[in-house]
Write a protein that holds these residues in place. Sequence first.
Motif, PDB file in Angstrom:
ATOM      1  N   GLU A 196       0.831  -1.201   0.000  1.00 32.03           N
ATOM      2  CA  GLU A 196       0.000   0.000   0.000  1.00 32.03           C
ATOM      3  C   GLU A 196       0.865   1.251   0.000  1.00 32.03           C
ATOM      4  O   GLU A 196       0.637   2.191  -0.762  1.00 32.03           O
ATOM      5  N   ASN A 197       1.862   1.241   0.881  1.00 35.31           N
ATOM      6  CA  ASN A 197       2.792   2.374   0.929  1.00 35.31           C
ATOM      7  C   ASN A 197       3.457   2.578  -0.423  1.00 35.31           C
ATOM      8  O   ASN A 197       3.534   3.703  -0.929  1.00 35.31           O
ATOM      9  N   ALA A 198       3.962   1.500  -0.981  1.00 33.82           N
ATOM     10  CA  ALA A 198       4.687   1.594  -2.245  1.00 33.82           C
ATOM     11  C   ALA A 198       3.794   2.207  -3.322  1.00 33.82           C
ATOM     12  O   ALA A 198       4.218   3.101  -4.072  1.00 33.82           O
ATOM     13  N   LEU A 199       2.555   1.745  -3.352  1.00 28.54           N
ATOM     14  CA  LEU A 199       1.622   2.296  -4.346  1.00 28.54           C
ATOM     15  C   LEU A 199       1.340   3.758  -4.063  1.00 28.54           C
ATOM     16  O   LEU A 199       1.293   4.597  -4.961  1.00 28.54           O
ATOM     17  N   LYS A 200       1.181   4.050  -2.780  1.00 27.44           N
ATOM     18  CA  LYS A 200       0.818   5.409  -2.374  1.00 27.44           C
ATOM     19  C   LYS A 200       1.888   6.420  -2.773  1.00 27.44           C
ATOM     20  O   LYS A 200       1.598   7.514  -3.213  1.00 27.44           O
ATOM     21  N   PHE A 201       3.164   6.001  -2.625  1.00 30.07           N
ATOM     22  CA  PHE A 201       4.233   6.965  -2.859  1.00 30.07           C
ATOM     23  C   PHE A 201       4.850   6.844  -4.254  1.00 30.07           C
ATOM     24  O   PHE A 201       5.908   7.398  -4.519  1.00 30.07           O
TER      25      PHE A 201
ATOM     26  N   LEU B  83       1.048   4.805  11.236  1.00 29.73           N
ATOM     27  CA  LEU B  83       1.162   3.642  12.112  1.00 29.73           C
ATOM     28  C   LEU B  83       1.592   2.378  11.360  1.00 29.73           C
ATOM     29  O   LEU B  83       2.104   1.434  11.934  1.00 29.73           O
ATOM     30  N   GLY B  84       1.360   2.408  10.033  1.00 34.58           N
ATOM     31  CA  GLY B  84       1.572   1.199   9.232  1.00 34.58           C
ATOM     32  C   GLY B  84       2.920   0.536   9.451  1.00 34.58           C
ATOM     33  O   GLY B  84       3.014  -0.656   9.764  1.00 34.58           O
ATOM     34  N   LEU B  85       4.002   1.316   9.314  1.00 38.05           N
ATOM     35  CA  LEU B  85       5.331   0.714   9.387  1.00 38.05           C
ATOM     36  C   LEU B  85       5.700   0.260  10.802  1.00 38.05           C
ATOM     37  O   LEU B  85       6.445  -0.707  10.976  1.00 38.05           O
TER      38      LEU B  85
HETATM   39 MG   LIG Z   1       1.126   3.158   5.352  1.00 36.86          MG
END
Ligand SMILES: [Mg+2]
Lengths: 472, 242
Positions: free
Chosen positions: A352-357, A432-434
Amino acid sequence: MTNAATERTAAELALGETPSFEELVDRAALAEMVHSFFELFRLPIRVFGEAGQILADASEQPALYAYLHTSGAGRRALADVVTRVKTLDPGRESEAMFQCVTGALYQISSITYDDRQLGRIIVGPYLPPGSGDPPESLTALDPKLDPARLRELLAEMPRGRPETVTQIVRHLTKTLDLILFSGHKAWLTSSMHLASVRESFRDLSDKNAKLQQAFDRLKELDRLKSNFLATVSHELRTPLTSIIGYSEMLSEGIAGDLSPDQREFVLTIHEKGEQLLELIKGLLDLSKLESGTMSLRKADVDVVPVIRDVAQTLTPSARKKNVELQVHADGVLPTVWGDAERLRQVFLNLTENALKFTPDGGTVTLRVLPSYMERPPDDDAGFVLMATRRAAVEVRVEDTGIGIPEPERNRVFDAFYQVDGSSTREHGGTGLGLSIVRRLVDAHDGLVHIEENAPRGAVFVVRLPCRRTTMA
Amino acid sequence: MQIDFGARELTIKLVYYGPALSGKTTNLQALHRAADPSAAGRLMTLETRDDRTLFFDLLPLTFRDKMGLSVRLKVFTVPGQVIHASTRRLVVQGADGVAFIADSQVAETQGNADSFMDLKENLKASGMQLSRMPLVIQFNKRDLPSVRSDDEIATLAAQGREPVYLAVATQGEGVVETFIGLLHLTWSGLDAEHDLTRKFGFDARVFIEEVASKLGSQRSLPELLGTCVGGALDVLKPEAVR
Ligand SMILES: [Mg+2]
Ligand SMILES: Nc1nc2c(ncn2[C@@H]2O[C@H](COP(=O)(O)OP(=O)(O)O)[C@@H](O)[C@H]2O)c(=O)[nH]1
Ligand SMILES: Nc1ncnc2c1ncn2[C@@H]1O[C@H](COP(=O)(O)OP(=O)(O)O)[C@@H](O)[C@H]1O
Ligand SMILES: [Mg+2]
């Protein structure tokens, strides 16, 4: 099982101390052996312990000695002989010869075991063959003693050649050494057996007590925490669900048409409500992980299906952003020891992070490869043995996005930390994800770190160990 | 260790640790065979019928220096089988130095690591710390076909701090070297802790050379110590031992 016995055993085991003669050899059996020696050679024999106590005796008092006892001087001379043969130091050679006033000989041999003197064997008195006349030391002892009688009694003394006696005693010493060794071995075996059983018992009781303690503590903690967590999640979620639900209905015009402004405000309420719900869920997870109340159901997990599932889940949002999402998993991979659901959460977060950034036109790649964990984190002892200690699986989440500068790479794992505060508004998220990722990976004895992706972007590298096989 | 100042006698306990069937007993047998009869006592083996070590093996070695000091070395092995955990804990109690005998076969890599973890835990359970224990590592069975390569071991050994020896215990290769390395390291540690050299007026180098010669080695001490692989040699210098 007395306490003293236990301590003795522990000390014994610590340094391999030798037990005493009496602990090693059966008294009755020793007496039997000494007796058969006497039967065979007709030579008086006695075995003494190191403290001078008699352990075995096969000798009859010679008539000569009985006669000497009738005289005061004779008695004294014989007492002196006894003391001398019992205390004479046989020296390094471990054997010595002693001649008493009667001219009779004593062969003295020390019994040593493991370099320790345990006692002595005394063979005698006996006379070499042929010797007949009483020596002067005997005839001059007491004028009251009748020389003719002395000569007569002397002739009745046991006979033997000194060299032969030495040989015989040497052989006996060797035999005795073997018996001592066997005795020592049996003694060690039994004391070891006892000690092992006690140690197992101690260990088990110890573990039991610790388990009980941990169980009690967890139960208490669990009660407190889950009460609190249950309350929080219930009390917060119930009203929040209403907020989200009603704002959604409003935005869909169920309660009448809205002006564009009204619609926009309601959508904002809805969106922030969803965000808040995410935050609460994250906080709940985090606090469970921190309190140790999140229970992992570990099994041998094949990571590839987990990764494919994550990719499938996120394909729609990748498409929406026009980011390509790929999975590479080739070769034979071992299973890792973990909780599949929690691992899914880890990779969902990272992807999700990778897609987000990652901006429009970029690529996110999930790569799975075999690897190994180099060493236990806090200790470098036995590196050569531990270096390839556990097989592991490495998962790389690579993107072509904005990347994470070196100094930020550790901090992004802190709760609520975001590299650029303003990006929150742009990208959303709670920060909070990481921190959840890190804790979950820790709980799997794994490692996670960030690398640079050339020419741009970030790579999150997760390594998860396989199960520790038990000793063959 | 036990010191008896009156009798000028010192007793040191050395333990051969490692997974089942790695060659611990074989090491002791080779030492026993190599040792001068004046120095070695009988090798005692407490074993079961299937040749597996039940409790331990014990090899007593005694050396006397010219000053009349006598040094008694008690060399133990532990049973490797998992079920003998409590026995291993007992045997390791009071150890002054440990030789870890690893099986070089690739398939045994994990077993070695597990046994090493076990050593660490058992020491801890007895209130001792692995990091403070004089320790040498031997990779045994170098004669077998599917073993980890010399290169791999040397590379890894260079990154670790323990001296690492290669051995074929069945042929006595590397056995005395391992033992002398262990003795040297153990002595340095004990000396630093108890100031033995001063108290007993004792020349460690002469003593260890004497032990080596009683074990049938003609090589000088630096030569013997130099047979370990990897960059761990400096731990063998007394000043490097805390
Ligand atoms: Mg995240
Ligand atoms: N090929 C080979 N076999 C060995 C070597 N050392 C020991 N062994 C064998 O490995 C087996 C187990 O050895 P042992 O000393 O009893 O192992 P322990 O359980 O560690 O005491 C025996 O069959 C030995 O002959 C070696 O250097 N090379
Ligand atoms: N793939 C990535 N590329 C660039 N920055 C990232 C990436 N993943 C995480 N970050 C940075 O780490 C921060 C923390 O991430 P995370 O804990 O998942 O929180 P959130 O995603 O809710 O912001 C993000 O806000 C972002 O600054
Ligand atoms: Mg054995």
